[in-house]
Scaffold this active site. Structure first.
Site, mmCIF file in Angstrom:
data_model
loop_
_atom_site.group_PDB
_atom_site.id
_atom_site.type_symbol
_atom_site.label_atom_id
_atom_site.label_comp_id
_atom_site.label_asym_id
_atom_site.label_seq_id
_atom_site.Cartn_x
_atom_site.Cartn_y
_atom_site.Cartn_z
ATOM 1 C CB ALA A 186 -0.887 -0.013 1.246
ATOM 2 N N GLY A 239 0.562 -4.904 1.063
ATOM 3 C CA GLY A 239 -0.650 -4.990 0.244
ATOM 4 C C GLY A 239 -0.439 -5.765 -1.050
ATOM 5 C CD GLU A 297 -2.203 -7.211 3.431
ATOM 6 O OE1 GLU A 297 -1.909 -6.085 2.948
ATOM 7 O OE2 GLU A 297 -2.640 -7.346 4.582
ATOM 8 C CD GLU A 354 1.746 -5.256 6.065
ATOM 9 O OE1 GLU A 354 2.552 -6.180 6.353
ATOM 10 O OE2 GLU A 354 0.997 -5.298 5.090
HETATM 11 N N1 CO8 Z 1 4.528 3.155 -1.062
HETATM 12 C C1 CO8 Z 1 4.883 4.268 -1.697
HETATM 13 N N2 CO8 Z 1 5.962 4.363 -2.500
HETATM 14 C C2 CO8 Z 1 6.718 3.268 -2.655
HETATM 15 C C3 CO8 Z 1 6.402 2.058 -2.023
HETATM 16 C C4 CO8 Z 1 5.239 2.009 -1.197
HETATM 17 N N3 CO8 Z 1 4.861 0.884 -0.579
HETATM 18 N N4 CO8 Z 1 7.344 1.147 -2.348
HETATM 19 C C5 CO8 Z 1 8.199 1.774 -3.165
HETATM 20 N N5 CO8 Z 1 7.842 3.051 -3.345
HETATM 21 C C6 CO8 Z 1 8.500 4.080 -4.149
HETATM 22 C C7 CO8 Z 1 9.744 4.618 -3.454
HETATM 23 O O1 CO8 Z 1 9.399 5.622 -2.511
HETATM 24 C C8 CO8 Z 1 10.524 5.165 -4.618
HETATM 25 O O2 CO8 Z 1 9.984 6.389 -5.004
HETATM 26 P P1 CO8 Z 1 10.980 7.638 -5.357
HETATM 27 O O3 CO8 Z 1 11.758 7.156 -6.545
HETATM 28 O O4 CO8 Z 1 10.044 8.755 -5.655
HETATM 29 O O5 CO8 Z 1 11.831 7.845 -4.172
HETATM 30 C C9 CO8 Z 1 10.209 4.183 -5.747
HETATM 31 O O6 CO8 Z 1 9.007 3.490 -5.330
HETATM 32 C C10 CO8 Z 1 11.287 3.133 -5.931
HETATM 33 O O7 CO8 Z 1 11.534 2.544 -4.685
HETATM 34 P P2 CO8 Z 1 12.979 2.340 -4.061
HETATM 35 O O8 CO8 Z 1 13.884 3.452 -4.522
HETATM 36 O O9 CO8 Z 1 12.831 2.187 -2.586
HETATM 37 O O10 CO8 Z 1 13.427 0.991 -4.760
HETATM 38 P P3 CO8 Z 1 14.414 -0.107 -4.174
HETATM 39 O O11 CO8 Z 1 14.665 -1.069 -5.291
HETATM 40 O O12 CO8 Z 1 15.604 0.524 -3.540
HETATM 41 O O13 CO8 Z 1 13.604 -0.849 -3.017
HETATM 42 C C11 CO8 Z 1 11.674 -1.892 -2.060
HETATM 43 C C12 CO8 Z 1 12.465 -1.566 -3.345
HETATM 44 C C13 CO8 Z 1 12.509 -2.870 -1.210
HETATM 45 C C14 CO8 Z 1 10.374 -2.561 -2.458
HETATM 46 C C15 CO8 Z 1 11.430 -0.603 -1.259
HETATM 47 O O14 CO8 Z 1 10.859 0.363 -2.134
HETATM 48 C C16 CO8 Z 1 10.487 -0.786 -0.115
HETATM 49 O O15 CO8 Z 1 10.906 -1.279 0.927
HETATM 50 N N6 CO8 Z 1 9.230 -0.365 -0.295
HETATM 51 C C17 CO8 Z 1 8.226 -0.450 0.748
HETATM 52 C C18 CO8 Z 1 7.778 -1.882 0.919
HETATM 53 C C19 CO8 Z 1 6.771 -1.990 2.027
HETATM 54 O O16 CO8 Z 1 7.065 -1.758 3.190
HETATM 55 N N7 CO8 Z 1 5.531 -2.343 1.682
HETATM 56 C C20 CO8 Z 1 4.476 -2.499 2.629
HETATM 57 C C21 CO8 Z 1 3.741 -1.217 2.790
HETATM 58 S S1 CO8 Z 1 2.566 -1.294 4.094
HETATM 59 C C22 CO8 Z 1 1.252 -2.092 3.404
HETATM 60 O O17 CO8 Z 1 1.265 -2.507 2.304
HETATM 61 C C23 CO8 Z 1 0.072 -2.206 4.299
HETATM 62 C C24 CO8 Z 1 -1.136 -2.813 3.572
HETATM 63 C C25 CO8 Z 1 -2.347 -2.689 4.412
HETATM 64 C C26 CO8 Z 1 -2.777 -1.269 4.523
HETATM 65 C C27 CO8 Z 1 -3.960 -1.139 5.402
HETATM 66 C C28 CO8 Z 1 -4.217 0.313 5.671
HETATM 67 C C29 CO8 Z 1 -5.168 0.504 6.785
#
Ligand code: CO8
Length: 264
Positions: free
Chosen positions: A63, A108, A111, A131
């Site tokens: 998400a 997400g 999920e 999360e």
């Molecule tokens: N949300 C928003 N932006 C994201 C997300 C995300 N989940 N994942 C990646 N991005 C963006 C980065 O911010 C980045 O943007 P920018 O270039 O503008 O800085 C771009 O995508 C590329 O990402 P990275 O530079 O970080 O790429 P890497 O190859 O270095 O890393 C990863 C890739 C490992 C996937 C890393 O991006 C990461 O850790 N992302 C987050 C993963 C994560 O924690 N996901 C879980 C999120 S929480 C969730 O999903 C909860 C679901 C339930 C919600 C319920 C709500 C009530």
């Protein structure tokens, strides 16, 4: 639509989440567009769907953390409900949905793949529920579906530790059915979708409903669900044609159809 693409190919369709700048992360707009894409599927023509992500790196990286970062308690619950309503729609969609997981399937992303009927992935895929590292619980069904799909113990370890697993481990614990080189993933998903689409469509729909509804019921109730859906098939042309073909030896009954998951 800006972030969701849909392509219909004969009897199956491909829904692609395409928000490359954020590794296909699910913000409210993506969730709304996905909802609209599923609503727009022509169920008279399409018998199976594939859900995948654009690009070679990510299925869905979760998400949208930026959007979630400022939510209040009430807004958090509403955002959770928006995702859960969509994922439940996918899970109970009348026709099978195959998740072709082409890279990160985190939070997400894991999920939404678990709301699909079948998961296959590329060898660069990575699954996880990170999360708790962000100070939240999985909120789009992860605490429920992961425990049911793998085992409570494995789900708890993944969720409590926020550690991700690679494709081979996802295969080992039964989270995915097969792993492919990235370039072979979508063709494999299409082959599975075409194979499903070639079967009797009402029977396939009834199987999905029987499995899903039965899993939520006691065994006594579940077999009644199956009996009813089995009985319904005897009012279809497919049943008459399918059994008639067998009896007339039109479909060679000696042709044994055995494959492994990777090649089916
Ligand atoms: N949300 C928003 N932006 C994201 C997300 C995300 N989940 N994942 C990646 N991005 C963006 C980065 O911010 C980045 O943007 P920018 O270039 O503008 O800085 C771009 O995508 C590329 O990402 P990275 O530079 O970080 O790429 P890497 O190859 O270095 O890393 C990863 C890739 C490992 C996937 C890393 O991006 C990461 O850790 N992302 C987050 C993963 C994560 O924690 N996901 C879980 C999120 S929480 C969730 O999903 C909860 C679901 C339930 C919600 C319920 C709500 C009530």
């Amino acid at each position: 639509m800006e972030f969701v693409k849909y392509e219909q190919k004969e009897k199956y369709g491909i829904i692609t989440i395409d928000r490359a700048a954020a590794l296909n992360a699910l913000n409210s707009q993506v969730l709304d567009e996905l909802n609209a894409a599923f609503d727009a599927v022509d169920l008279d023509a399409v018998r199976c769907l594939i859900l995948t992500g654009a690009g070679e790196k990510s299925f869905v990286a979760g998400a949208d953390i930026g959007e979630m970062s400022t939510l209040t308690k009430a807004e958090g619950e509403a955002f959770g409900k928006k995702g859960n309503d969509l994922f439940r729609k996918i899970e109970t969609f009348p026709i099978p949905v195959i998740a072709a997981v082409n890279g990160f399937a985190l939070g997400g992303g894991c999920e939404i793949s678990m709301s699909c009927d079948i998961r296959i992935c590329s060898d660069n895929a990575m699954f996880g529920q990170p999360e708790v590292g962000l100070g939240i619980t999985p909120g789009f069904g992860g605490t429920q579906r992961l425990a049911r799909l793998v085992s409570p113990g494995m789900a708890k370890q993944m969720i409590y530790t926020a550690r991700n697993i690679k494709a081979d481990e996802a295969l080992r614990i039964g989270l995915v059915n097969a792993v492919y080189p990235l370039e072979e993933l979508l063709p494999a998903a299409e082959k599975i979708a075409a194979g499903i689409a070639s079967q009797a469509p009402i029977a396939v729909r009834n199987c999905k409903k029987a499995i899903n509804d039965g899993l939520e019921a006691s065994m006594d109730d579940a077999i009644v669900i199956e009996e009813k859906l089995f009985g319904d098939c005897f009012e279809t042309e497919d049943q008459r044609a399918g059994m008639g073909n067998f009896l007339k030896k039109k479909d060679d009954p000696t042709k044994v159809k055995v494959v492994d998951f990777k090649n089916c």
